[in-house]
Design a protein around this motif. Structure first.
Motif, PDB file in Angstrom:
ATOM      1  N   ALA A   1     -11.886  37.199 -29.755  1.00 37.88           N
ATOM      2  CA  ALA A   1     -11.343  38.247 -28.899  1.00 37.88           C
ATOM      3  C   ALA A   1      -9.822  38.178 -28.985  1.00 37.88           C
ATOM      4  O   ALA A   1      -9.268  37.217 -29.489  1.00 37.88           O
ATOM      5  N   GLY A   2      -9.167  39.211 -28.483  1.00 36.31           N
ATOM      6  CA  GLY A   2      -7.710  39.163 -28.470  1.00 36.31           C
ATOM      7  C   GLY A   2      -7.078  40.531 -28.612  1.00 36.31           C
ATOM      8  O   GLY A   2      -7.753  41.507 -28.918  1.00 36.31           O
ATOM      9  N   TYR A   3      -5.788  40.549 -28.380  1.00 37.72           N
ATOM     10  CA  TYR A   3      -5.018  41.782 -28.457  1.00 37.72           C
ATOM     11  C   TYR A   3      -5.093  42.359 -29.867  1.00 37.72           C
ATOM     12  O   TYR A   3      -5.283  41.626 -30.837  1.00 37.72           O
TER      13      TYR A   3
ATOM     14  N   VAL B   1      -7.739  34.879 -29.693  1.00 31.46           N
ATOM     15  CA  VAL B   1      -6.700  34.790 -30.715  1.00 31.46           C
ATOM     16  C   VAL B   1      -5.405  35.378 -30.157  1.00 31.46           C
ATOM     17  O   VAL B   1      -5.388  36.501 -29.658  1.00 31.46           O
ATOM     18  N   ILE B   2      -4.345  34.584 -30.234  1.00 36.23           N
ATOM     19  CA  ILE B   2      -3.064  35.003 -29.675  1.00 36.23           C
ATOM     20  C   ILE B   2      -1.993  34.938 -30.768  1.00 36.23           C
ATOM     21  O   ILE B   2      -1.900  33.939 -31.475  1.00 36.23           O
ATOM     22  N   ASP B   3      -1.238  36.008 -30.893  1.00 33.07           N
ATOM     23  CA  ASP B   3      -0.158  36.027 -31.886  1.00 33.07           C
ATOM     24  C   ASP B   3       1.057  35.317 -31.288  1.00 33.07           C
ATOM     25  O   ASP B   3       1.814  35.890 -30.524  1.00 33.07           O
ATOM     26  N   ILE B   4       1.229  34.056 -31.694  1.00 35.13           N
ATOM     27  CA  ILE B   4       2.265  33.221 -31.108  1.00 35.13           C
ATOM     28  C   ILE B   4       3.659  33.604 -31.635  1.00 35.13           C
ATOM     29  O   ILE B   4       4.678  33.178 -31.105  1.00 35.13           O
TER      30      ILE B   4
ATOM     31  N   LEU C   1      -3.796  29.801 -31.009  1.00 31.38           N
ATOM     32  CA  LEU C   1      -2.442  30.350 -31.127  1.00 31.38           C
ATOM     33  C   LEU C   1      -2.172  30.568 -32.605  1.00 31.38           C
ATOM     34  O   LEU C   1      -1.954  29.624 -33.356  1.00 31.38           O
ATOM     35  N   ASN C   2      -2.232  31.809 -33.016  1.00 35.72           N
ATOM     36  CA  ASN C   2      -2.241  32.178 -34.438  1.00 35.72           C
ATOM     37  C   ASN C   2      -0.853  32.567 -34.965  1.00 35.72           C
ATOM     38  O   ASN C   2       0.061  32.819 -34.196  1.00 35.72           O
ATOM     39  N   LYS C   3      -0.747  32.615 -36.279  1.00 34.82           N
ATOM     40  CA  LYS C   3       0.491  32.962 -37.003  1.00 34.82           C
ATOM     41  C   LYS C   3       1.525  31.845 -36.878  1.00 34.82           C
ATOM     42  O   LYS C   3       2.731  32.095 -36.774  1.00 34.82           O
TER      43      LYS C   3
END
Ligand code: GTP
Ligand code: MG
Length: 373
Positions: free
Chosen positions: A189-191, A268-271, A303-305
């Motif tokens: 899930a995530g933005y 999933v979060i775009d850090i 925390l992705n990217k």
């Protein structure tokens, strides 16, 4: 490409997101108007800005004017009348994107439902105005026609809902089947644009479309992966966005429902986002998950990217999200594959903690196996 004038907030992240939405809907943004406040009663904007907008629109002649806020039907009508152009508010824009992206039968139905609700709110307003006798010919329709129009939408909504219910039951059967087979189910899930599909592809070896356009994914795909030497199912889902009205979440309920029934949610979060954006998107995701009835204990934060940020930023950003003490956090790069192993380990540990008995037993059996034979 159709041209758009964009009216949005005077903040960099708001501008970027709104531009992203316009592009995703197939519009080229040719002019941007930035304002601190977009909720003035009559036009959303002040009269002064309206005049300025009129001038610019006369010169540029855009195909559409995008208003990055949710407009009341009366505001939309006032703006359209003054400017003599099509006005698309944030909701309408998101609906256009959904419409162009929906590919499965179910997601098409969901979009249809959301569109009908959007129309319904406007029809209600028309009925209200017609009943007040203030504007008997509101938008050129009389009270009788408004009633017919309203009832027609209601009827169409019922038909779509029935079909969706059927699709939902089908899903329910699938879910029960998976449960019977003892599969652990995991959902991403995530933005929107956080990197869910990229992570999905990395963990499953799939090649689903990933792109920096917003709302690339609109339907749910499920694949098998091996965790702890046992098969588990992992699902990629539609992304969240802030200010998504409740009825849209509702329209996508059957797809998002997968989240409610999953054993584990990987948020999933775009850090690499800016502080402001990071916080806003995170809050929006947590709110949506809460609305869907997802229990906090089930969430793993990816925390992705990681490849895009500097080492010294990491802790600071974790702090910002209040995730320093949280053990269910893993920093990954879905692009380079960094720490994907750690993510799998975290999933594995979470599964074991959720089923202590099952795994204790397996361990014991393992022991018996080793020494018994
Ligand atoms: N540098 C970098 N880019 C990434 C990473 N993960 C994803 N991306 C990029 O981010 C963009 C969005 O990725 P997607 O996987 O499509 O995002 P999504 O969350 O599935 O987005 P929607 O389906 O639109 O909700 C793409 O351009 C990816 O290449 C990463 O770890 N590092
Ligand atoms: Mg995706």
């Amino acid at each position: 490409m159709d041209k758009a004038i964009l009216i949005t907030y005077d903040k960099e992240d708001a501008i970027n997101e709104a531009k992203g939405l316009c592009e995703a809907a197939g519009y080229e943004v040719v002019h941007i108007i930035q304002e601190n406040y977009l909720q003035k009663p009559k036009y959303g904007i002040s009269l002064g800005i309206l005049e300025k907008l009129q001038e610019i629109a006369d010169k540029i002649r855009p195909d559409v004017i995008v208003f990055d806020e949710i407009l009341k039907p009366s505001q939309n009508y006032n703006l359209a009348t003054e400017l003599q152009r099509e006005i698309l508010d944030r909701e309408g824009l998101i609906l256009e994107i959904f419409e162009s992206r929906a590919s499965s039968a179910e997601s098409k139905l969901q979009v249809k439902l959301a569109q009908l609700r959007y129309e319904m709110v406007r029809a209600k307003e028309k009925v209200r105005l017609a009943n007040m006798g203030e504007q008997p010919g509101f938008m050129g329709i009389g009270k009788f026609e408004v009633d017919v129009y309203y009832n027609d939408i209601k009827h169409r909504m019922q038909t779509v809902k029935k079909k969706l219910l059927k699709a939902g039951k089908q899903r329910e059967l699938h879910r029960q089947g998976r449960k019977r087979m003892g599969f652990t189910t995991i959902s991403l899930a995530g933005y929107t644009s956080a990197g869910k599909t990229t992570l999905f592809n990395k963990t499953t070896g799939e090649t689903r479309t990933q792109s920096n356009e917003l709302f690339t994914t609109l339907s749910t795909t499920t694949r098998r992966i091996i965790i702890n030497q046992e098969p588990a199912l992992i699902a990629d889902t539609v992304g969240f966005i802030s200010k998504l009205p409740a009825y849209m979440i509702d329209a996508f309920k059957s797809t998002l429902e997968e989240l409610t029934y999953s054993d584990i949610i990987i948020l999933v979060i775009d850090i690499s986002d800016s502080q402001l954006e990071l916080k806003k998107k995170f809050a929006s995701c947590m709110r949506t998950l809460d609305e869907l009835g997802v229990k906090k204990e089930k969430i793993i934060f990816a925390l992705n990217k990681l490849d895009l940020i500097k080492e010294d930023q990491i802790n600071y950003k974790r702090e910002l999200l209040n995730l320093v003490e949280n053990e269910k956090v893993v920093l990954v790069s879905s692009k380079t594959g960094e720490n994907i192993k750690q993510l799998k380990e975290l999933i594995q540990n979470t599964i074991i903690n959720q089923n202590p008995y099952k795994y204790k037993k397996n361990e014991m059996e393992g022991v018996v196996d080793k020494f018994g034979n």
